[in-house]
Design an enzyme around this catalytic site. Structure first.
Site, PDB file in Angstrom:
ATOM      1  N   ASP A  24      39.147  38.338  15.774  1.00  0.00           N
ATOM      2  CA  ASP A  24      39.428  36.956  16.152  1.00  0.00           C
ATOM      3  C   ASP A  24      40.938  36.720  16.096  1.00  0.00           C
ATOM      4  O   ASP A  24      41.510  36.629  15.012  1.00  0.00           O
ATOM      5  CB  ASP A  24      38.681  36.046  15.152  1.00  0.00           C
ATOM      6  CG  ASP A  24      38.943  34.578  15.397  1.00  0.00           C
ATOM      7  OD1 ASP A  24      39.553  34.243  16.427  1.00  0.00           O
ATOM      8  OD2 ASP A  24      38.522  33.769  14.538  1.00  0.00           O
ATOM      9  N   ASP A 101      29.993  44.834  31.019  1.00  0.00           N
ATOM     10  CA  ASP A 101      28.547  44.696  31.022  1.00  0.00           C
ATOM     11  C   ASP A 101      28.220  43.734  32.156  1.00  0.00           C
ATOM     12  O   ASP A 101      28.696  42.592  32.166  1.00  0.00           O
ATOM     13  CB  ASP A 101      28.122  44.077  29.671  1.00  0.00           C
ATOM     14  CG  ASP A 101      26.790  44.557  29.195  1.00  0.00           C
ATOM     15  OD1 ASP A 101      25.852  44.539  30.002  1.00  0.00           O
ATOM     16  OD2 ASP A 101      26.685  44.939  28.018  1.00  0.00           O
ATOM     17  N   ASP A 197      23.044  45.727  32.793  1.00  0.00           N
ATOM     18  CA  ASP A 197      22.089  45.231  31.805  1.00  0.00           C
ATOM     19  C   ASP A 197      20.672  45.105  32.379  1.00  0.00           C
ATOM     20  O   ASP A 197      20.491  44.579  33.486  1.00  0.00           O
ATOM     21  CB  ASP A 197      22.568  43.845  31.337  1.00  0.00           C
ATOM     22  CG  ASP A 197      21.677  43.244  30.280  1.00  0.00           C
ATOM     23  OD1 ASP A 197      21.612  43.826  29.180  1.00  0.00           O
ATOM     24  OD2 ASP A 197      21.040  42.201  30.545  1.00  0.00           O
ATOM     25  N   GLU A 252      20.848  50.133  31.895  1.00  0.00           N
ATOM     26  CA  GLU A 252      19.973  50.028  30.724  1.00  0.00           C
ATOM     27  C   GLU A 252      18.534  49.976  31.233  1.00  0.00           C
ATOM     28  O   GLU A 252      18.161  49.027  31.928  1.00  0.00           O
ATOM     29  CB  GLU A 252      20.288  48.758  29.925  1.00  0.00           C
ATOM     30  CG  GLU A 252      19.485  48.694  28.649  1.00  0.00           C
ATOM     31  CD  GLU A 252      19.225  47.284  28.154  1.00  0.00           C
ATOM     32  OE1 GLU A 252      18.998  47.117  26.961  1.00  0.00           O
ATOM     33  OE2 GLU A 252      19.231  46.334  28.972  1.00  0.00           O
ATOM     34  N   HIS A 325      24.396  47.193  20.435  1.00  0.00           N
ATOM     35  CA  HIS A 325      24.410  45.855  19.833  1.00  0.00           C
ATOM     36  C   HIS A 325      23.008  45.271  19.631  1.00  0.00           C
ATOM     37  O   HIS A 325      22.878  44.169  19.112  1.00  0.00           O
ATOM     38  CB  HIS A 325      25.227  44.924  20.730  1.00  0.00           C
ATOM     39  CG  HIS A 325      24.610  44.815  22.098  1.00  0.00           C
ATOM     40  ND1 HIS A 325      24.748  45.810  23.038  1.00  0.00           N
ATOM     41  CD2 HIS A 325      23.812  43.874  22.651  1.00  0.00           C
ATOM     42  CE1 HIS A 325      24.074  45.486  24.124  1.00  0.00           C
ATOM     43  NE2 HIS A 325      23.496  44.315  23.918  1.00  0.00           N
ATOM     44  N   ASP A 326      21.965  45.971  20.069  1.00  0.00           N
ATOM     45  CA  ASP A 326      20.589  45.486  19.899  1.00  0.00           C
ATOM     46  C   ASP A 326      19.846  46.206  18.782  1.00  0.00           C
ATOM     47  O   ASP A 326      18.652  45.973  18.586  1.00  0.00           O
ATOM     48  CB  ASP A 326      19.787  45.718  21.194  1.00  0.00           C
ATOM     49  CG  ASP A 326      20.274  44.870  22.346  1.00  0.00           C
ATOM     50  OD1 ASP A 326      20.776  43.756  22.094  1.00  0.00           O
ATOM     51  OD2 ASP A 326      20.165  45.323  23.501  1.00  0.00           O
TER      52      ASP A 326
HETATM   53  C1  GLC Z   1      19.765  43.701  27.151  1.00  0.00           C
HETATM   54  C2  GLC Z   1      20.897  43.457  26.185  1.00  0.00           C
HETATM   55  C3  GLC Z   1      20.449  42.480  25.149  1.00  0.00           C
HETATM   56  C4  GLC Z   1      20.078  41.192  25.818  1.00  0.00           C
HETATM   57  C5  GLC Z   1      19.035  41.427  26.911  1.00  0.00           C
HETATM   58  C6  GLC Z   1      18.947  40.254  27.810  1.00  0.00           C
HETATM   59  O1  GLC Z   1      18.682  44.320  26.568  1.00  0.00           O
HETATM   60  O2  GLC Z   1      21.316  44.668  25.638  1.00  0.00           O
HETATM   61  O3  GLC Z   1      21.433  42.243  24.180  1.00  0.00           O
HETATM   62  O4  GLC Z   1      19.569  40.271  24.892  1.00  0.00           O
HETATM   63  O5  GLC Z   1      19.406  42.519  27.762  1.00  0.00           O
HETATM   64  O6  GLC Z   1      20.092  40.154  28.595  1.00  0.00           O
END
Ligand code: GLC
Length: 546
Positions: A24, A101, A197, A252, A325-326
């Site tokens: 930040d 992303d 994504d 993804e 991040h998930d």
């Molecule tokens: C993907 C992202 C995740 C997000 C989801 C909806 O899985 O990695 O963080 O919540 O898509 O966009």
């Protein structure tokens, strides 16, 4: 005109940044783009040279940027469009690449397309989304129906994720063009590609018949994942956009995608993220289970890596990662938290020498671990946690145990920079609480100690770069695939061989290594006849062929 593809990413070491939690610079409690620019020295020192930045677009933050309100502006909490241009330039000046992303399966309900769609059934924007008169029994990924009623229109709209993230209708060619324009805009701005994504969900079963898996609401991913039309869309996307830039595209595709599908996807994009290797301890969906029931099955984990390497090596590229991040933090997931230091190094070494483009997730190089907050509310910056709690099915203790084990917040708690307040992430009040262990686990301490996790990662990255041909193009052989504690593999290319032996257990393990191997790196003292708790050794030898 088509652009020559140089496949530069085969020599890259990736690093994923969740920008709201990285650094930040203006002390408003959220990370920002200037904060990333300030820390580029830290990243280039580590040796990574490809940054994947999670969504930076204007967003109401229901899902921290994965809910896009405007594709063409940077969210003001993160900075402005100039900051993005500066970030791209600064990254390039350091000799690194940057991918964004790109969220294309859905937008935020605050996006002007959706607002227009709700005003008028005859507007062109109505067909940018999926509306039906009646819901069916399909459940989405965030523990709710995929249908939400819009009282404005008297219709239900479709959402794979949260109700505030309506899915886009990819069968509409005009909508597809809008998305291609967004991609071109960022490629023209200078980004080097995209993480795409949730692309597995671009096409749905348009019969919209109830799932037969249950009479009740049920998550039946076959209804909206990896359907054949997705490949038609990606083919068009490639021809219209990707073919004209020397860019990297990683889709993804989630846990449902098979290796055969990966080969199909990679006709149109460079590689796919699936999550087969992320949950091999039974933690996924483990709500209600005790911690004792969660145990890594190393034999399966090794087999999963091998399955993907066998399918992809020489046929397509693939990314390599422990987490994103998930997911929970990998030291908590596959390591031993009492052996955090050894585990983190061991996991880094195992990953970095396998086939594929590695991605380190922010803080992994410091051995950051899962958060253990005492209050459920501390996990509420994640919409999926909020929905789970809202459903009211579980008591507080069950929820807390599950969230500490699996919550996405563990990956999103602020990056731990130093021992100052809020781990030096912000002088303001961080939007997510800092992990309590920051006095011990932080970048400053890691940089100052020669044997730190960061320095171990740094050295492994150097070794990987020096041996990139061997690692990227070499064959992969699992040794003792049924060993429940040791992950041992060999890589061979031309006249060189690499041997990685890693102990995924706290037990002391005897190992036998031929005398013609020399040690490249290890996380333990010089004795290499035994591997201590979570120990790892990497060896190399020249093969003399007669
Ligand atoms: C993907 C992202 C995740 C997000 C989801 C909806 O899985 O990695 O963080 O919540 O898509 O966009």
């Amino acid at each position: 005109m088509k652009k020559m593809k140089t496949k530069w990413f085969r020599e890259a070491i990736g690093y994923e940044i969740y920008p709201y939690s990285f650094f930040d610079s203006n002390n408003d409690g959220f990370g920002d783009l200037k904060g990333i620019i300030e820390k580029l020295g830290y990243l280039s020192e580590l040796g990574v040279n490809l940054l994947w930045i999670c969504p930076i677009y204007k967003s109401p933050l229901d899902d921290y940027g994965y809910d896009v309100e405007d594709y063409y502006s940077v969210n003001e909490i993160l900075g402005d469009n100039n900051d993005l241009v500066n970030l791209i330039d600064s990254v390039h000046q350091k000799g690194m690449k940057i991918i964004l992303d790109l969220v294309i399966n859905h937008v935020s309900c605050e996006h002007k397309w959706f607002k227009e769609a709700l005003k008028d059934k005859n507007s062109k924007y109505h067909d940018y989304f999926i509306f039906r008169d009646k819901p069916n029994n399909w459940m989405g990924f965030f523990s709710e129906s995929v249908w939400t009623y819009s009282k404005e229109l008297g219709e239900y709209y479709f959402h794979t994720f949260s109700e505030r993230m309506p899915d886009l209708n990819w069968s509409n060619p005009q909508l597809r063009q809008e998305i291609y324009d967004v991609a071109k805009y960022y490629l023209e701005l200078g980004v080097d590609g995209f993480r795409l994504d949730a692309i597995a969900h671009l096409a749905k079963d348009t019969s919209f018949l109830d799932s037969k898996l249950s009479k009740d609401l049920v998550l039946d991913t076959t209804k909206f994942s990896n359907r054949k039309e997705v490949f038609d869309y990606l083919k068009e996307f490639k021809e219209e956009v990707f073919d004209h830039y020397d860019c990297l595209t990683i889709g993804e595709v989630g846990g449902e995608a098979s290796t055969e599908m990966a080969l199909e996807y990679t006709k149109y994009i460079d590689m796919v993220f699936n999550f087969d290797t992320c949950w091999e301890n039974g933690a996924y969906g483990s709500i209600g289970k005790s911690d004792e029931e969660i145990k890594t099955n190393l034999v399966n984990l090794k087999a999963l890596f091998k399955k993907w390497f066998d399918a992809c090596h020489h046929k397509c590229d693939m990314p390599l990662y422990w987490l994103n991040h998930d997911h929970p933090r990998v030291v908590s997931q596959y390591g031993g938290i009492e052996y955090r230091e050894e585990s983190a190094k061991m996991l880094g070494a195992v990953l970095l020498f396998m086939y594929g483009l590695p991605f380190i997730y922010q803080g992994e190089e410091l051995g950051m671990s899962n958060v253990t907050y005492d209050r459920i509310e501390d996990f509420f910056e994640d919409v999926s946690a909020r929905n789970l709690v809202k459903n009211g099915e579980y008591d507080e203790q069950t929820l807390l145990r599950f969230l500490r084990r699996c919550s996405r917040i563990s990956a999103r708690s602020p990056m731990q920079w130093n021992t100052k307040s809020h781990a030096g992430f912000s002088k303001g009040h961080p939007y997510i609480k800092v992990n309590d262990n920051y006095l011990m686990v932080n970048a400053e301490a890691n940089l100052s100690e020669r044997d730190s996790i960061y320095n171990f990662y740094k050295r492994c990255i150097e070794i990987r770069k020096e041996n990139n041909e061997l690692v990227y193009y070499g064959s992969f052989e699992l040794i003792d695939p049924n060993d429940e504690d040791l992950f041992t593999y060999k890589k061979q290319y031309k006249d060189e061989e690499l041997l990685v032996i890693a102990n995924f257990s706290p037990k002391l393990k005897e190992i036998k290594v031929d005398s013609d191997y020399s040690l490249l790196i290890s996380n333990q003292e010089e004795d290499i006849t035994k591997l201590g708790s979570f120990g790892v050794c990497i060896f190399k030898k020249h093969i003399h062929k007669c």
